[in-house]
Scaffold this motif. Structure first.
Motif, mmCIF file in Angstrom:
data_model
loop_
_atom_site.group_PDB
_atom_site.id
_atom_site.type_symbol
_atom_site.label_atom_id
_atom_site.label_comp_id
_atom_site.label_asym_id
_atom_site.label_seq_id
_atom_site.Cartn_x
_atom_site.Cartn_y
_atom_site.Cartn_z
ATOM 1 N N THR A 170 3.293 -1.004 4.153
ATOM 2 C CA THR A 170 2.757 0.325 3.860
ATOM 3 C C THR A 170 3.895 1.245 3.407
ATOM 4 N N ASN A 171 3.520 2.419 2.920
ATOM 5 C CA ASN A 171 4.492 3.347 2.327
ATOM 6 C C ASN A 171 5.324 2.634 1.259
ATOM 7 N N ALA A 172 4.654 1.743 0.545
ATOM 8 C CA ALA A 172 5.337 0.914 -0.449
ATOM 9 C C ALA A 172 4.931 1.365 -1.849
ATOM 10 N N MET A 173 5.812 2.064 -2.507
ATOM 11 C CA MET A 173 5.560 2.540 -3.861
ATOM 12 C C MET A 173 6.157 1.552 -4.864
ATOM 13 N N THR A 174 5.295 0.862 -5.587
ATOM 14 C CA THR A 174 5.761 -0.118 -6.571
ATOM 15 C C THR A 174 6.204 0.617 -7.832
ATOM 16 N N THR A 175 7.428 0.331 -8.261
ATOM 17 C CA THR A 175 7.981 1.041 -9.420
ATOM 18 C C THR A 175 8.173 0.162 -10.645
ATOM 19 N N HIS A 208 0.845 -1.191 0.000
ATOM 20 C CA HIS A 208 0.000 0.000 0.000
ATOM 21 C C HIS A 208 0.880 1.240 0.000
ATOM 22 N N ALA A 209 0.606 2.138 -0.917
ATOM 23 C CA ALA A 209 1.468 3.316 -1.076
ATOM 24 C C ALA A 209 1.322 4.314 0.060
ATOM 25 N N MET A 210 0.185 4.292 0.754
ATOM 26 C CA MET A 210 -0.060 5.251 1.826
ATOM 27 C C MET A 210 0.460 4.708 3.161
ATOM 28 N N GLY A 211 0.327 5.529 4.187
ATOM 29 C CA GLY A 211 0.881 5.172 5.492
ATOM 30 C C GLY A 211 0.076 4.171 6.278
ATOM 31 N N HIS A 212 -1.221 4.049 5.976
ATOM 32 C CA HIS A 212 -2.032 3.046 6.662
ATOM 33 C C HIS A 212 -3.149 2.569 5.747
ATOM 34 N N LEU A 213 -3.706 1.419 6.059
ATOM 35 C CA LEU A 213 -4.727 0.802 5.227
ATOM 36 C C LEU A 213 -6.024 1.610 5.250
#
Length: 820
Positions: A211-216, A179-184
């Motif tokens: 979380t804070n996971a930006m898939t590139t 999830h790109a944001m800080g929490h679900l």
């Protein structure tokens, strides 16, 4: 004069609007266009379909016969590419032109794809192994692909992503949620609630969450091998599911000159701006600057549009919706409504948090009214809070009463206290009044009301309330649901009738049962495991094994743990082992770096934390049979030391326990079967609280007890009989187990089965043979015994190519600039 109504879109909003128009006797000839080649189905139920708890037939709201019955022309699988507002025609991709007097645009939305390198393949759309999660075809594709793969990454930590992750666990042993944001669920939950939900998802479900996971980047040349994050982390996987959000489908409107901003702009009558005869409804419609993705607002819009277009109420107006939702997110109770954080210093905030139980509750009160609420882990007060929120009801002075039952019985919303227009089922927009209307029309079973109204057919959280309303509306005379007697939900037969039909038609596979005994041959996912167990019990070595009828445990013959690894429990008959076996187990534990070696309550050794790909090699190195610690089957026989060494022992419990386990090992059942033999009434092996327990008594005799339990339910077994020899114990043990196997309900343990049948009746059948079936029971169990095969032998010839697919560890690579 009958007018021509054209509806672009055959999704939930478009079809619901047509239903509302038909209910108002609108004088239209109706033509509908849908991108998908199906009738109208409930997208909310796709997660249940993915999880295997629902089949395709169960998700349809209107099948193709509904369109024919209502004289609706459905162009399924035909897309509209242009609207001519002046000629009042729509033009489709098949070259057809269809005139209209009134037009409804209900094109819905599509899955949004983030800008990720290598996510698309120029020839076939998504890279192989990458899926969106929006349509029935998306779900079918995921299920097919997952069968031969083991590791999935889900991109998106909103409701859809969480449901996708939970559903994929039915097919894959390793699921990671990014999830790109800080929490679900940041749009519905505040930070504390989001973290609480994450903890529950990880600890209770075994889904890894980052979380804070930006898939590139998607890795893999021909097919997915992993994903790369912005910080350089690489997560190996072979399935990627995109659930990062949705975008309104507005292209056809924009191309045709209609007013489009974020969505198709509409007024309070759902008319498209500056258009007299064109309407829009659903996720593609933008009303007063807002877009709505929940279904309840869509139902409200459909009613207003239908009122206006049919002339029933030309003053009807949609003024917006107060958003609230109550559902299970990946099996965890969640409710959210209104504000998720205070906006002014005067906002009153009440918070309750119990992290160890995964419970979090927050209320925001403004000017004496409920302005927002969040519940995670406990939805018992959700219905009442939603009612207070929707109607701006006066709140109690003791705010705690809104979250807890203070000084009174457990609180539930009483049907008599609910207004008729109170929403009961948010998923399908069903009110209390609609449910009562069906009951008053003569339908008084809960399942019948659910079928007619669709209440409870979405996420399922409203089923208890639906049942209470049905019982109240029926004046306490609700009728018994006929399906309550069915052995499995997808086959309309009690167990005896089902078994008779299976024998009559010689149905040896699960698919054969569905095709012969279910109208239309529809397969029911929830019924497959129960049918597989029943057929294996009935046919022994003639049973045709279909792997999709099995749970993951039964497919790989090991017990899946919450982190996606497995436990390996070799057989130790009667709890007896040898120094050579112990040495071999120790060597295997060292070789495979087993995280935990545990003695079980069944007197065996459990090797925990084993990756799936290591199972075949570990079984080979152990060179021991399976201990069946994972299935609905005969598990183990616990024994005490017995007469050989114990000074109190009056019978050789160890030898008898080993003999019983050798004979009935792996025997399939409707529930697991745990046995014990103890050498005297001191009961060191706890035989009195087993599914079947044997106790040695003075005089060389043995007592046989059945129906005991020592788990969540505590029950001392009933004395079935006292016999004179171990041979009689073995024979009557098999006869009782066979009678239980043939007559118990699916998942019914003996502690429920024995009281239901009655020990006197069981004694008549098993011991006295009053029904004349003892010989048949003995023969049937003998056939099952002779068909025994050690499932761990599949290490040599896997049942499917992906049965023990390799799973690689997570790795972190240094960040490297990516060249475009």
């Amino acid at each position: 004069m009958t007018k021509k109504l054209v509806v672009i879109g055959n999704g939930m909003a478009g079809a619901r609007t047509v239903e509302e128009i038909l209910a108002r006797n609108g004088d239209f000839s109706i033509t509908m266009f849908g991108d998908e080649p199906y009738g109208n189905y409930n997208r909310i139920m796709l997660s249940n379909l993915l999880a295997g708890v629902e089949d395709e037939a169960g998700i349809y709201l209107n099948d193709l016969s509904w369109y024919a019955d209502n004289d609706i022309t459905l162009n399924a699988g035909v897309k509209i590419e242009r609207i001519d507002r002046f000629a009042k025609k729509v033009y489709a991709t098949d070259g057809s032109a269809t005139p209209y007097d009134k037009l409804i645009i209900a094109t819905g939305s599509s899955s949004w794809t983030p800008p990720i390198k290598n996510i698309h393949n120029p020839k076939r759309g998504f890279h192989q192994g990458v899926f969106a999660f929006r349509t029935l075809d998306d779900t079918r594709g995921m299920i097919r692909y997952a069968r031969d793969h083991e590791r999935a990454v889900v991109i998106g930590g909103g409701l859809l992503g969480l449901e996708a992750a939970r559903g994929l666990q039915n097919h894959l042993s390793d699921v990671t949620l990014l999830h790109a944001m800080g929490h679900l669920m940041e749009r519905q939950l505040d930070e504390k609630a989001g973290h609480m939900l994450q903890a529950s998802v990880e600890n209770k479900l075994g889904i890894k969450v980052i979380t804070n996971a930006m898939t590139t980047e998607i890795l893999g040349k021909d097919r997915v091998t992993g994903v790369k994050l912005a910080d350089g982390t690489v997560i190996p996987c072979d399935v990627v599911v995109i659930a990062a959000g949705i975008r309104p489908n507005t292209q056809v409107a924009a191309d045709s000159g209609l007013t489009v901003e974020r969505g198709i702009v509409v007024d309070d009558q759902m008319r498209v701006q500056d258009e007299e005869d064109i309407y829009s409804v659903g996720e593609c419609a933008q009303h007063r600057g807002n877009l709505y993705g929940l279904v309840a607002p869509l139902w409200d819009q459909a009613k207003v549009l239908a009122d206006h277009i049919t002339g029933r109420d030309t003053e009807a107006a949609y003024t917006g919706s107060k958003l609230s939702t109550k559902l299970k997110v990946a099996g965890i109770d969640v409710a959210s409504m209104g504000l998720i954080a205070p906006e002014t210093d005067d906002d009153e905030v009440i918070i309750y948090s119990e992290p160890k139980k995964g419970v979090y509750k927050q209320l925001i009160i403004r000017d004496g009214a409920l302005a927002g609420a969040i519940l995670v882990g406990d939805n018992s007060k959700a219905a009442g809070l939603i009612q207070s929120f929707d109607r701006a009801q006066a709140l109690p002075e003791e705010r705690a009463e809104m979250l807890f039952d203070i000084g009174g019985p457990a609180g539930e919303v009483k049907p008599e206290d609910m207004p008729d227009d109170a929403q009961v089922c948010n998923c399908n927009g069903v009110s209390k009044g609609a449910i009562c209307g069906v009951v008053n029309a003569g339908c008084k079973t809960v399942s019948g009301v659910m079928d007619k109204t669709r209440a409870g057919k979405g996420c399922g959280t409203c089923k208890p309330l639906v049942q209470r309303i049905v019982e109240w509306a029926a004046g306490g005379e609700a009728e018994e649901d006929p399906a309550a007697s069915w052995y499995v939900p997808g086959v309309p037969m009690p167990k005896p009738e089902l078994m008779d039909a299976i024998r009559k038609y010689e149905l040896t596979s699960v698919s054969a049962v569905f095709e012969k005994l279910v109208p239309g041959g529809e397969h029911d996912a929830k019924s497959k495991m129960g049918l597989a167990s029943l057929l294996k019990m009935m046919w022994a070595d003639r049973y045709v094994d279909e792997r999709d009828a099995r749970f993951i445990n039964d497919r790989v013959h090991a017990n899946i743990q919450k982190d996606g690894t497995f436990s390996v429990v070799p057989q130790m008959k009667g709890g007896v082992t040898t120094p050579a076996e112990l040495k071999r187990i120790a060597e295997v534990a060292e070789k495979y770096k087993v995280p935990m070696v545990k003695l079980t309550g069944g007197q065996r050794i459990d090797l925990l934390g084993i990756p799936k790909e290591q199972l075949p090699a570990m079984w080979a190195d152990l060179d021991m049979p399976s201990g069946y610690a994972y299935g609905k089957s005969f598990r183990t026989v616990k024994t005490c030391v017995g007469s050989d060494f114990c000074r109190f022992g009056v019978g050789d419990s160890t030898a008898l326990g080993i003999a019983i386990e050798e004979r009935y090992q792996g025997l399939e059942g409707p529930g697991k079967m745990k046995l014990a033999v103890t050498g005297c009434p001191r009961n060191c092996a706890e035989a009195y609280v087993k599914d079947l327990g044997v106790v040695a008594i003075d005089g060389g005799k043995w007592e046989i007890y059945v129906g005991g339990a020592a788990g969540a339910h505590i029950r001392k077994g009933d004395l079935l009989v006292t016999v004179d020899s171990p041979e009689e114990v073995i024979r009557l043990t098999g006869r009782f187990l066979q009678y239980y196997r043939e007559n118990a309900n699916w998942l019914e343990r003996t502690y429920a089965f024995v009281p239901r049948i009655g020990i006197e009746r069981i004694r008549e059948i098993v011991i006295e043979d009053t029904d004349g079936i003892a010989e048949a029971l003995d023969a049937a169990v003998e056939e099952a015994v002779q068909a025994y095969k050690d499932p761990w032998k599949e290490r040599a010839v896997p049942a499917t190519p992906g049965q023990f697919r390799t799973s690689l560890p997570l790795t972190v690579l240094p960040q490297v600039p990516v060249r475009s």
